[in-house]
Scaffold this motif. Structure first.
Motif, mmCIF file in Angstrom:
data_model
loop_
_atom_site.group_PDB
_atom_site.id
_atom_site.type_symbol
_atom_site.label_atom_id
_atom_site.label_comp_id
_atom_site.label_asym_id
_atom_site.label_seq_id
_atom_site.Cartn_x
_atom_site.Cartn_y
_atom_site.Cartn_z
ATOM 1 N N ASP A 22 0.826 -1.211 0.000
ATOM 2 C CA ASP A 22 0.000 0.000 0.000
ATOM 3 C C ASP A 22 0.860 1.261 0.000
ATOM 4 N N LYS A 23 0.392 2.258 -0.721
ATOM 5 C CA LYS A 23 0.977 3.598 -0.678
ATOM 6 C C LYS A 23 -0.040 4.483 0.036
ATOM 7 N N GLU A 53 4.228 2.143 2.129
ATOM 8 C CA GLU A 53 4.934 3.418 1.984
ATOM 9 C C GLU A 53 4.056 4.555 2.516
ATOM 10 N N THR A 55 3.311 8.891 2.518
ATOM 11 C CA THR A 55 3.480 10.249 2.003
ATOM 12 C C THR A 55 2.607 11.162 2.863
ATOM 13 N N LEU A 119 -4.463 11.219 -5.202
ATOM 14 C CA LEU A 119 -4.361 10.492 -6.471
ATOM 15 C C LEU A 119 -3.171 10.992 -7.284
ATOM 16 N N ALA A 120 -2.943 12.304 -7.274
ATOM 17 C CA ALA A 120 -1.804 12.859 -8.008
ATOM 18 C C ALA A 120 -0.482 12.356 -7.444
ATOM 19 N N ALA A 121 -0.458 12.032 -6.145
ATOM 20 C CA ALA A 121 0.758 11.519 -5.503
ATOM 21 C C ALA A 121 0.942 10.021 -5.709
ATOM 22 N N GLY A 122 0.006 9.390 -6.412
ATOM 23 C CA GLY A 122 0.123 7.955 -6.691
ATOM 24 C C GLY A 122 -0.335 7.072 -5.546
ATOM 25 N N CYS A 123 -1.128 7.618 -4.628
ATOM 26 C CA CYS A 123 -1.623 6.844 -3.487
ATOM 27 C C CYS A 123 -3.077 6.453 -3.702
ATOM 28 N N LYS A 124 -3.490 5.371 -3.064
ATOM 29 C CA LYS A 124 -4.870 4.907 -3.127
ATOM 30 C C LYS A 124 -5.518 4.836 -1.747
#
Length: 242
Positions: A22-23, A53, A55, A119-124
């Motif tokens: 997971d991000k 990860e 953020t 979403l722009a940071a690539g996280c879900k």
């Protein structure tokens, strides 16, 4: 910190909040709750069997006096990427719309902006800093002011965005988080919002404090009722302790 970490792990395990790979984006308002959540998840990341990860994302509301430089340094020490998104939410809510009840519109604008940033940071997955006391207060707010038995879920999937919201602090009482902020010198950023401390939530917080003098353990019993009712997304946990 160990006590806080035990509450976070209990919530993560009980509600299956984290999966391998997971991000996770942590929404950082600058308050004690989100900073304690970030610190706890950063520590959990070191040994949790499912690798993930982190953020950190801050929506800058448009208040010039809010300085997040200490938060940026805090994230650097935790080895967590930090993203700051400038917004005009303060100007929209207070200067343009001049809302008499600003909290609802502010929350809606913040949610939308946060989900886009995630979403722009690539996280879900988004981790939010709602704690034990927030849950009890939200339940009572819904009952008193909406006539509904309702509360947000520990895990919420937003199908339109493809984003999952998790609340790993749900077993952590606010007094523990306040202690963590003080003992570990978390870089709390003062919120200059003119509505801060003047909300219905603040009224319910004061009411609960008064009632617990007469009925010790009231918050625990209300929280237990939320889990046992059951409300959608909640389930009993007989292993919980404070």
């Amino acid at each position: 910190m160990q006590k806080l970490l035990s509450h976070i792990r209990r919530a993560v395990d009980h509600y299956h909040m984290i999966e391998n790979g997971d991000k996770i984006a942590v929404g950082i308002s600058g308050g004690k709750d989100s900073l304690a959540l970030l610190a706890g998840l950063a520590e959990l990341r070191r040994f949790y069997p499912k690798k993930f990860e982190l953020t950190a994302i801050t929506l800058e509301m448009g208040y010039d006096e809010m300085d997040f430089s200490a938060v940026a340094e805090f994230c650097r020490r935790l080895s967590v990427d930090y993203i700051r998104i400038p917004t005009q939410i303060k100007q929209i809510v207070f200067d343009i719309r001049q809302e008499e009840n600003p909290c609802s519109l502010c929350a809606k604008l913040r949610r939308g902006a946060l989900h886009e940033a995630v979403l722009a940071a690539g996280c879900k997955t988004v981790a939010l800093g709602h704690h034990f006391d927030d849950i009890v207060e939200t339940y009572l707010l819904s009952l008193f002011y909406e006539g509904r038995i309702s509360c947000f879920k520990p895990v919420t999937y937003l199908d339109r965005k493809g984003v999952t919201l998790i609340r790993p602090l749900l077993y952590a009482p606010e007094n523990y988080i306040r202690s963590i902020a003080r003992r570990y010198y978390l870089p709390v950023v003062h919120n200059p919002c003119p509505a801060d401390g003047l909300t219905k939530r603040e009224d319910v917080k004061k009411l609960l404090k008064d009632l617990e003098h007469q009925v010790p353990g009231l918050r625990d019993r209300i929280f237990g009722a939320i889990q046992r009712y059951p409300l959608d997304g909640w389930k009993p946990d007989r292993t919980r302790y404070r």
